[in-house]
Scaffold this motif. Structure first.
Motif, PDB file in Angstrom:
ATOM      1  N   TYR A  43     -17.883   3.921   5.875  1.00 22.43           N
ATOM      2  CA  TYR A  43     -17.947   2.470   6.038  1.00 22.43           C
ATOM      3  C   TYR A  43     -17.154   2.039   7.272  1.00 22.43           C
ATOM      4  CZ  TYR A  43     -17.105  -2.442   4.899  1.00 22.43           C
ATOM      5  OH  TYR A  43     -17.025  -3.809   4.943  1.00 22.43           O
ATOM      6  N   LEU A  44     -15.960   2.613   7.411  1.00 18.10           N
ATOM      7  CA  LEU A  44     -15.054   2.139   8.465  1.00 18.10           C
ATOM      8  C   LEU A  44     -14.508   3.315   9.269  1.00 18.10           C
ATOM      9  CD1 LEU A  44     -12.424  -0.579   7.950  1.00 18.10           C
ATOM     10  CD2 LEU A  44     -11.671   1.594   8.813  1.00 18.10           C
ATOM     11  N   HIS A 114     -21.309   1.857   2.079  1.00 14.45           N
ATOM     12  CA  HIS A 114     -19.899   1.827   1.712  1.00 14.45           C
ATOM     13  C   HIS A 114     -19.386   3.215   1.329  1.00 14.45           C
ATOM     14  CE1 HIS A 114     -16.433   0.296  -0.837  1.00 14.45           C
ATOM     15  NE2 HIS A 114     -16.257  -0.294   0.330  1.00 14.45           N
ATOM     16  N   LYS A 116     -18.271   7.191   1.490  1.00  8.94           N
ATOM     17  CA  LYS A 116     -17.468   7.941   2.445  1.00  8.94           C
ATOM     18  C   LYS A 116     -17.739   9.418   2.166  1.00  8.94           C
ATOM     19  CE  LYS A 116     -14.858   4.008   1.401  1.00  8.94           C
ATOM     20  NZ  LYS A 116     -15.607   2.898   1.929  1.00  8.94           N
ATOM     21  N   ASN A 131     -11.698   6.063   4.246  1.00  9.53           N
ATOM     22  CA  ASN A 131     -12.331   5.824   5.550  1.00  9.53           C
ATOM     23  C   ASN A 131     -11.575   6.595   6.628  1.00  9.53           C
ATOM     24  OD1 ASN A 131     -14.375   3.710   4.925  1.00  9.53           O
ATOM     25  ND2 ASN A 131     -12.575   2.549   4.241  1.00  9.53           N
ATOM     26  N   LYS A 135      -4.657   4.008   8.996  1.00  8.10           N
ATOM     27  CA  LYS A 135      -4.080   3.506   7.743  1.00  8.10           C
ATOM     28  C   LYS A 135      -4.324   4.441   6.561  1.00  8.10           C
ATOM     29  CE  LYS A 135      -7.697  -0.013   7.903  1.00  8.10           C
ATOM     30  NZ  LYS A 135      -7.928  -1.297   8.518  1.00  8.10           N
ATOM     31  N   TYR A 136      -5.361   5.253   6.630  1.00  6.05           N
ATOM     32  CA  TYR A 136      -5.623   6.213   5.544  1.00  6.05           C
ATOM     33  C   TYR A 136      -4.890   7.539   5.793  1.00  6.05           C
ATOM     34  CZ  TYR A 136      -9.160   2.742   4.689  1.00  6.05           C
ATOM     35  OH  TYR A 136      -9.783   1.548   4.468  1.00  6.05           O
ATOM     36  N   TRP A 145      -2.563   4.507   2.991  1.00  6.13           N
ATOM     37  CA  TRP A 145      -3.083   3.760   1.841  1.00  6.13           C
ATOM     38  C   TRP A 145      -3.417   4.777   0.751  1.00  6.13           C
ATOM     39  CZ3 TRP A 145      -7.054  -0.488   3.755  1.00  6.13           C
ATOM     40  CH2 TRP A 145      -6.396  -1.340   4.640  1.00  6.13           C
ATOM     41  N   TYR A 226      -9.363  -3.840  -5.118  1.00 12.60           N
ATOM     42  CA  TYR A 226     -10.306  -4.970  -5.085  1.00 12.60           C
ATOM     43  C   TYR A 226     -10.955  -5.156  -6.477  1.00 12.60           C
ATOM     44  CZ  TYR A 226      -9.714  -3.227  -0.316  1.00 12.60           C
ATOM     45  OH  TYR A 226      -9.171  -2.738   0.854  1.00 12.60           O
ATOM     46  N   ASP A 256      -4.681  -5.452   1.672  1.00 15.29           N
ATOM     47  CA  ASP A 256      -5.134  -5.910   2.999  1.00 15.29           C
ATOM     48  C   ASP A 256      -6.010  -7.154   2.853  1.00 15.29           C
ATOM     49  OD1 ASP A 256      -7.021  -4.137   1.713  1.00 15.29           O
ATOM     50  OD2 ASP A 256      -8.203  -4.184   3.562  1.00 15.29           O
ATOM     51  N   LEU A 257      -6.445  -7.446   1.627  1.00 17.63           N
ATOM     52  CA  LEU A 257      -7.269  -8.637   1.391  1.00 17.63           C
ATOM     53  C   LEU A 257      -6.530  -9.529   0.376  1.00 17.63           C
ATOM     54  CD1 LEU A 257     -10.798  -6.940   1.069  1.00 17.63           C
ATOM     55  CD2 LEU A 257      -9.799  -8.013   3.080  1.00 17.63           C
ATOM     56  N   HIS A 287      -5.857   1.667  -2.348  1.00 17.53           N
ATOM     57  CA  HIS A 287      -7.273   1.643  -1.954  1.00 17.53           C
ATOM     58  C   HIS A 287      -8.121   2.525  -2.875  1.00 17.53           C
ATOM     59  CE1 HIS A 287     -10.695   2.212   0.970  1.00 17.53           C
ATOM     60  NE2 HIS A 287     -10.460   0.931   1.125  1.00 17.53           N
ATOM     61  N   LYS A 289     -10.267   4.145  -5.954  1.00 14.93           N
ATOM     62  CA  LYS A 289     -11.304   3.648  -6.864  1.00 14.93           C
ATOM     63  C   LYS A 289     -11.628   4.816  -7.789  1.00 14.93           C
ATOM     64  CE  LYS A 289     -12.609   2.284  -2.312  1.00 14.93           C
ATOM     65  NZ  LYS A 289     -11.850   1.108  -2.186  1.00 14.93           N
ATOM     66  N   ASN A 304     -15.970   0.331  -5.948  1.00 14.90           N
ATOM     67  CA  ASN A 304     -14.957  -0.586  -6.470  1.00 14.90           C
ATOM     68  C   ASN A 304     -15.493  -1.260  -7.734  1.00 14.90           C
ATOM     69  OD1 ASN A 304     -12.887  -0.467  -4.371  1.00 14.90           O
ATOM     70  ND2 ASN A 304     -14.404  -1.438  -3.040  1.00 14.90           N
TER      71      ASN A 304
HETATM   72  O1  LIG Z   1     -14.391  -1.441   1.638  1.00 18.38           O
HETATM   73  P1  LIG Z   1     -13.359  -0.365   1.418  1.00 18.38           P
HETATM   74  O2  LIG Z   1     -13.032  -0.167  -0.008  1.00 18.38           O
HETATM   75  O3  LIG Z   1     -13.702   0.891   2.132  1.00 18.38           O
HETATM   76  O4  LIG Z   1     -12.029  -0.924   2.111  1.00 18.38           O
HETATM   77  C1  LIG Z   1     -12.042  -1.267   3.454  1.00 18.38           C
HETATM   78  C2  LIG Z   1     -10.799  -2.009   3.800  1.00 18.38           C
HETATM   79  O5  LIG Z   1     -10.716  -3.192   3.091  1.00 18.38           O
HETATM   80  C3  LIG Z   1     -10.750  -2.316   5.260  1.00 18.38           C
HETATM   81  O6  LIG Z   1      -9.688  -3.154   5.582  1.00 18.38           O
END
Ligand SMILES: O=P(O)(O)OC[C@H](O)CO
Length: 384
Positions: A43-44, A114, A116, A131, A135-136, A145, A226, A256-257, A287, A289, A304
């Motif tokens: 995802y990221l 989403h 990974k 991701n 940060k990971y 995280w 989340y 982070d949110l 982070h 899940k 999530n």
């Molecule tokens: O969507 P996720 O669970 O991979 O989390 C992504 C983070 O919120 C990015 O800041």
């Protein structure tokens, strides 16, 4: 293989992996040892020290004629620089975004890639919630995280590679098909690869959660970043608690949110009234899940417990039915819980000022409305 209580290896084919050096050193070594084909679907992917290390490893593999397919989500990796994309393509790496935001063909904000997943040579895969970004991995000043993945070795990696290839090459028929997903790795270990992609009528992860929560007899431990479950999962948890199943939720103390965290806090009084135990992790951003039920069933992945994962995104989890794996992971989660702050009706009464209650209320309803808009905005095709 004999099981060592402190080890994260219960079989040579299935290994629990933690975020930080553990995950990224495995990822680099998978790339360095690859011989003919690698797929990475995340995802990221950030343009930072960790991202650059992985890019350099991929370029080195491409120079050995390894075929590489890298697909990043168009929203999560929106800022992935054009210069690096061009550089990757020049190195012979196949790159594309999944559902770029500004596409002439489709617009569906909620359906994100989403998952990974990393898989190489049909023989080794990493699947989890992690991701690719500093940060990971963690930095000298910041802890990684908290999150997890599973490394799968052997024949199980083959259908995962086929699935990744179908997604990269947009082979829609293959994507809709069920992959071989059930593997008896050893006598008492059954592993399943589960997918969620509501638009394609795949609800394996959400159904797996509901079924396992409903069948729980003694104990449920969920680590939920989340965390904003929908009606079906909330009802299943409520019923399990009523049946005297001990339920522990490990949630974000810092996130982070912040608005999503506040929305989760809005649920605290209700969850406590069901006799569900709440623990906040404050040592880093949470982070993970994952869940363990009755020291037998474990799930780890990108899903999530919220409606975006249930009805929007494409998700992949590994479900492991194994007493040895579950006991090992439960023992690890118990250590995490020991470092958490327990939320009780008393602590809540002290901290829940009128302002905090109002912030939680507004965050909850705003998040739910945003969730509905991005998840159920009709899938529009701007072509025939
Ligand atoms: O969507 P996720 O669970 O991979 O989390 C992504 C983070 O919120 C990015 O800041």
């Amino acid at each position: 293989m004999p099981h060592n209580k402190n080890s994260n290896v219960v079989s040579e084919n299935i290994v629990l992996v933690r975020s930080g050096k553990d995950y990224f050193s495995r990822l680099e070594s998978i790339i360095h040892n690859s011989e003919y084909e690698i797929h990475i679907q995340v995802y990221l992917f950030e343009n930072d020290a960790t991202g650059n290390r992985i890019i350099n490893a991929l370029k080195e593999a491409a120079s050995r004629q390894v075929k590489i397919y890298l697909i990043l989500d168009g929203l999560g990796s929106f800022s992935f620089p054009l210069k690096i994309r061009n550089d990757l393509k020049q190195s012979g790496i196949n790159f594309r975004f999944f559902a770029p935001l500004f596409s002439a063909y489709t617009f569906y904000l909620g359906r994100r890639l989403h998952q990974k997943i990393v898989v190489a040579d049909s023989k080794v895969a990493l699947i989890g919630g992690i991701n690719i970004a500093d940060k990971y991995h963690g930095t000298p000043t910041e802890k990684p995280w908290l999150d997890y993945a599973v490394q799968l070795n052997g024949e199980i990696a083959k259908p995962i590679q086929e699935l990744c290839k179908a997604i990269f090459l947009k082979k829609r028929r293959l994507q809709s098909q069920k992959i071989k997903s059930v593997f008896h790795l050893q006598e008492d270990t059954l592993v399943r690869i589960l997918q969620n992609d509501w638009l394609k009528r795949k609800n394996e992860i959400s159904n797996g959660y509901i079924k396992s929560i409903s069948n729980a007899k003694e104990e449920i431990t969920i680590m939920g970043s989340y965390f904003l479950p929908g009606r079906r999962i909330t009802q299943a948890l409520k019923k399990a608690a009523k049946n005297k199943v001990r339920i522990r939720l490990i949630l974000s103390g810092i996130s982070d949110l912040p608005m999503t965290r506040r929305a989760t806090c809005y649920l605290y009084s209700k969850l406590l009234s069901y006799d569900i135990e709440l623990y906040e992790w404050n040592s880093s951003i949470l982070h993970g899940k994952t869940a363990v039920i009755d020291s037998y069933w474990t799930t780890i992945g990108s899903f999530n417990l919220n409606n975006l994962s249930s009805y929007g995104s494409i998700e992949t989890n590994v479900e492991i039915n194994s007493p040895i794996f579950a006991q090992m992971y439960q023992a690890h989660l118990n250590q995490i819980i020991a470092q958490c702050q327990k939320i009780t009706p008393q602590t809540l009464a002290i901290n829940n000022t009128i302002l905090a209650k109002f912030t939680n209320w507004i965050s909850y309803y705003s998040t739910r409305i945003i969730e509905i808009i991005v998840t159920f905005t009709p899938y529009r095709r701007f072509y025939n």
